[in-house]
Write an enzyme that holds these catalytic residues in place. Structure first.
Site, mmCIF file in Angstrom:
data_model
loop_
_atom_site.group_PDB
_atom_site.id
_atom_site.type_symbol
_atom_site.label_atom_id
_atom_site.label_comp_id
_atom_site.label_asym_id
_atom_site.label_seq_id
_atom_site.Cartn_x
_atom_site.Cartn_y
_atom_site.Cartn_z
ATOM 1 N N GLY A 70 -14.893 -1.952 -33.726
ATOM 2 C CA GLY A 70 -14.286 -2.893 -34.660
ATOM 3 C C GLY A 70 -12.933 -3.388 -34.178
ATOM 4 O O GLY A 70 -12.611 -4.575 -34.326
ATOM 5 N N SER A 71 -12.151 -2.501 -33.586
ATOM 6 C CA SER A 71 -10.809 -2.902 -33.143
ATOM 7 C C SER A 71 -10.893 -3.995 -32.080
ATOM 8 O O SER A 71 -10.175 -4.998 -32.149
ATOM 9 C CB SER A 71 -10.047 -1.693 -32.579
ATOM 10 O OG SER A 71 -9.893 -0.714 -33.571
ATOM 11 N N ASN A 151 -10.477 -0.909 -46.226
ATOM 12 C CA ASN A 151 -10.890 0.419 -45.782
ATOM 13 C C ASN A 151 -10.263 1.553 -46.583
ATOM 14 O O ASN A 151 -10.785 2.656 -46.591
ATOM 15 C CB ASN A 151 -10.597 0.603 -44.289
ATOM 16 C CG ASN A 151 -9.200 0.200 -43.917
ATOM 17 O OD1 ASN A 151 -8.791 -0.940 -44.145
ATOM 18 N ND2 ASN A 151 -8.450 1.112 -43.377
ATOM 19 N N GLN A 179 -15.913 -2.419 -42.920
ATOM 20 C CA GLN A 179 -16.271 -1.530 -44.043
ATOM 21 C C GLN A 179 -17.437 -2.076 -44.858
ATOM 22 O O GLN A 179 -18.035 -1.348 -45.638
ATOM 23 C CB GLN A 179 -15.061 -1.319 -44.966
ATOM 24 C CG GLN A 179 -13.971 -0.457 -44.372
ATOM 25 C CD GLN A 179 -14.347 1.006 -44.228
ATOM 26 O OE1 GLN A 179 -15.177 1.548 -44.960
ATOM 27 N NE2 GLN A 179 -13.740 1.676 -43.274
ATOM 28 N N SER A 199 -18.518 -2.596 -36.934
ATOM 29 C CA SER A 199 -18.433 -1.396 -36.103
ATOM 30 C C SER A 199 -19.504 -0.398 -36.511
ATOM 31 O O SER A 199 -19.645 -0.072 -37.691
ATOM 32 C CB SER A 199 -17.045 -0.771 -36.259
ATOM 33 O OG SER A 199 -16.990 0.446 -35.559
ATOM 34 N N HIS A 201 -19.982 2.875 -36.106
ATOM 35 C CA HIS A 201 -19.762 4.238 -36.621
ATOM 36 C C HIS A 201 -19.390 4.267 -38.104
ATOM 37 O O HIS A 201 -19.250 5.331 -38.697
ATOM 38 C CB HIS A 201 -18.750 5.004 -35.766
ATOM 39 C CG HIS A 201 -17.313 4.629 -35.949
ATOM 40 N ND1 HIS A 201 -16.457 5.364 -36.729
ATOM 41 C CD2 HIS A 201 -16.573 3.609 -35.449
ATOM 42 C CE1 HIS A 201 -15.239 4.824 -36.682
ATOM 43 N NE2 HIS A 201 -15.294 3.750 -35.921
ATOM 44 N N THR A 237 -20.638 -3.255 -17.757
ATOM 45 C CA THR A 237 -22.036 -2.891 -17.997
ATOM 46 C C THR A 237 -22.198 -2.450 -19.445
ATOM 47 O O THR A 237 -21.414 -1.644 -19.948
ATOM 48 C CB THR A 237 -22.463 -1.765 -17.032
ATOM 49 O OG1 THR A 237 -22.254 -2.247 -15.705
ATOM 50 C CG2 THR A 237 -23.916 -1.381 -17.222
ATOM 51 N N CYS A 324 -0.501 9.387 -40.915
ATOM 52 C CA CYS A 324 0.569 10.161 -40.295
ATOM 53 C C CYS A 324 0.765 9.636 -38.883
ATOM 54 O O CYS A 324 0.064 9.998 -37.956
ATOM 55 C CB CYS A 324 0.170 11.623 -40.255
ATOM 56 S SG CYS A 324 1.381 12.661 -39.471
HETATM 57 C C1 LIG Z 1 -12.601 1.444 -38.794
HETATM 58 C C2 LIG Z 1 -12.100 0.068 -39.008
HETATM 59 C C3 LIG Z 1 -11.729 -0.748 -37.920
HETATM 60 C C4 LIG Z 1 -11.735 -0.233 -36.494
HETATM 61 O O1 LIG Z 1 -13.028 -0.025 -36.030
HETATM 62 P P1 LIG Z 1 -13.239 0.909 -34.739
HETATM 63 O O2 LIG Z 1 -14.681 0.751 -34.402
HETATM 64 O O3 LIG Z 1 -12.890 2.297 -35.165
HETATM 65 O O4 LIG Z 1 -12.341 0.381 -33.668
HETATM 66 C C5 LIG Z 1 -11.316 -2.028 -38.179
HETATM 67 N N1 LIG Z 1 -11.265 -2.509 -39.437
HETATM 68 C C6 LIG Z 1 -11.623 -1.768 -40.499
HETATM 69 C C7 LIG Z 1 -11.568 -2.370 -41.855
HETATM 70 C C8 LIG Z 1 -12.043 -0.458 -40.325
HETATM 71 O O5 LIG Z 1 -12.375 0.273 -41.382
#
Ligand SMILES: *Cc1c(COP(=O)(O)O)cnc(C)c1O
Length: 395
Positions: A70-71, A151, A179, A199, A201, A237, A324
């Site tokens: 996602g980042s 999030n 999210q 994303s 995960h 790749t 944190c």
């Molecule tokens: C987790 C999250 C991201 C980042 O996604 P990653 O796959 O962990 O880099 C970006 N935006 C939101 C809203 C998220 O919850």
């Protein structure tokens, strides 16, 4: 009991995703760019995965680029729209104060490169309005970026309305849907979004895999220069196991979307009712316009971190809103944007559920939490001041 209630941070890989990934390690291990048969088998799997994402988003496969998460998708979306704007002399970007840091920190970098950024205020319910966006748009605005679902507090934004405003004004619209994807329905045509990040995960797929949807007429600027993979938009790749796992997880999450929401919503609401019955406790974000599995509350007079440690001792994995960072305990920028005072924002707790959580787990959380809150308040000098009237209660 071991309870995982931090699904907004990451989720457990689903069996379906694992089953889709496994053959990609030792059986279909070719490089999708290779012309020989093993390479072509890998290329076929890659194309099938892209089609799964396209079908579930109502996009075309060509409009999807796989990323490392996602980042990266957020970074590439913002940088691509900014580059396009700059070429047309437009250097103004609109976003919101409660975006994920992948968006906020990219915007800060763009500001250092000469872009001007307007961050919209967050109304008390945690839902920005299309009207706020309309009012902020200027002739030199090149991009609006508003997250689909927050999030931390799980509030769902009026993406279709904002999409309509942007389309009418001729401004590109990006939404960080990390999210939301796999949790609420997404149709990029109906929503009129131009760029969308997701994303794997966050919907029971593997970590390190994401995707960026970019409408056909929106050229992407590569962040990773290299080979011609992903039509030249992202060198390197392809992570075939990850991409196949992501696609399988997304397909499953989209197919089960309504059933999951119907299962989670009453559990969420039971938690909200039970937790807000604790005195001097407030729900963060609108009670209805929120993700089916998101609960976020502030308890006055305690520190979220101490609460997390005691919950962990009881086998409950949760999160506090405050990040944190580098040893300093800053309260969450989301809760501050929502208007919570610093002292209150520090006492936040986020519980995020998945379909893997059982109803008994909710009962157990509600059984142990009030006692932990009372215990922490008894030890807190701040709570003593609040109770003896030396300090006014804020909630
Ligand atoms: C987790 C999250 C991201 C980042 O996604 P990653 O796959 O962990 O880099 C970006 N935006 C939101 C809203 C998220 O919850």
């Amino acid at each position: 009991m071991k309870i995982y209630a931090d699904n907004a941070a990451t989720t457990r890989l689903s069996d379906t995703a694992l089953a889709a990934m496994t053959p990609c390690f030792q059986e279909v291990y070719g490089n999708p760019s290779s012309l020989h048969t093993p390479g072509q088998q890998a290329a076929e799997k890659l194309a099938a995965a892209r089609e799964i994402f396209a079908r579930n988003l109502n996009a075309s496969p060509r409009e999807l680029t796989f990323t490392s998460g996602g980042s990266e998708a957020d970074n590439q979306a913002l940088r691509s729209a900014a580059a396009l704007g700059a070429r047309r002399g437009k250097r103004h970007i609109i976003s919101t104060k409660f975006e994920h840091h992948a968006v906020l920190h990219t915007l800060q970098a763009l500001e250092r490169e000469g872009f001007e950024v307007t961050l919209l205020d967050i109304p008390p319910g945690g839902v920005v309005t299309a009207e706020q966006v309309r009012e902020a748009i200027r002739p030199d605005t090149c991009l609006v970026s508003v997250m689909f679902a927050n999030n931390e507090i799980g509030t769902i934004q009026p993406i279709a309305e904002i999409g309509a405003v942007c389309r009418q004004a001729g401004v590109l619209f990006h939404t960080d849907a990390v999210q939301a994807a796999g949790h609420v329905p997404i149709d990029v045509e109906a929503l009129q979004v131009d760029l969308l990040s997701l994303s794997a995960h966050k919907f029971h797929g593997p970590k390190g895999v994401g995707a960026l949807y970019a409408r056909r007429n929106v050229p992407l600027t590569p962040l990773i220069h290299g080979g011609a993979q992903e039509r030249g938009k992202r060198g390197g790749t392809e992570d075939l196991p990850g991409i196949c796992g992501a696609a399988a997880a997304f397909d499953e999450a989209c197919a089960d979307l309504e059933r999951n929401a119907a299962y989670l919503t009453p559990l969420r609401d039971k938690l909200i009712a039970g937790l807000t019955a604790i005195p001097h406790t407030v729900l963060n974000g609108d009670a209805v316009r929120r993700l089916p599995g998101n609960v976020n509350v502030c308890f006055e007079g305690i520190e979220g971190e101490s609460l997390l440690l005691l919950l962990d001792e009881k086998g409950i994995a949760a999160s506090s809103g405050s990040a944190c960072t580098s040893g300093s305990l800053d309260p969450s920028h989301v809760l501050l944007a929502l208007g919570r005072p610093h002292e209150v924002a520090h006492g936040s707790l986020r519980l995020t559920l998945s379909p893997e959580n059982r109803p008994e787990e909710i009962d157990y959380i509600l059984e142990v939490l009030p006692g932990i809150v009372s215990y922490l308040r008894e030890m807190s000098p701040v709570w003593d001041e609040l109770e003896t009237g030396r300090r006014p209660h804020l909630i």
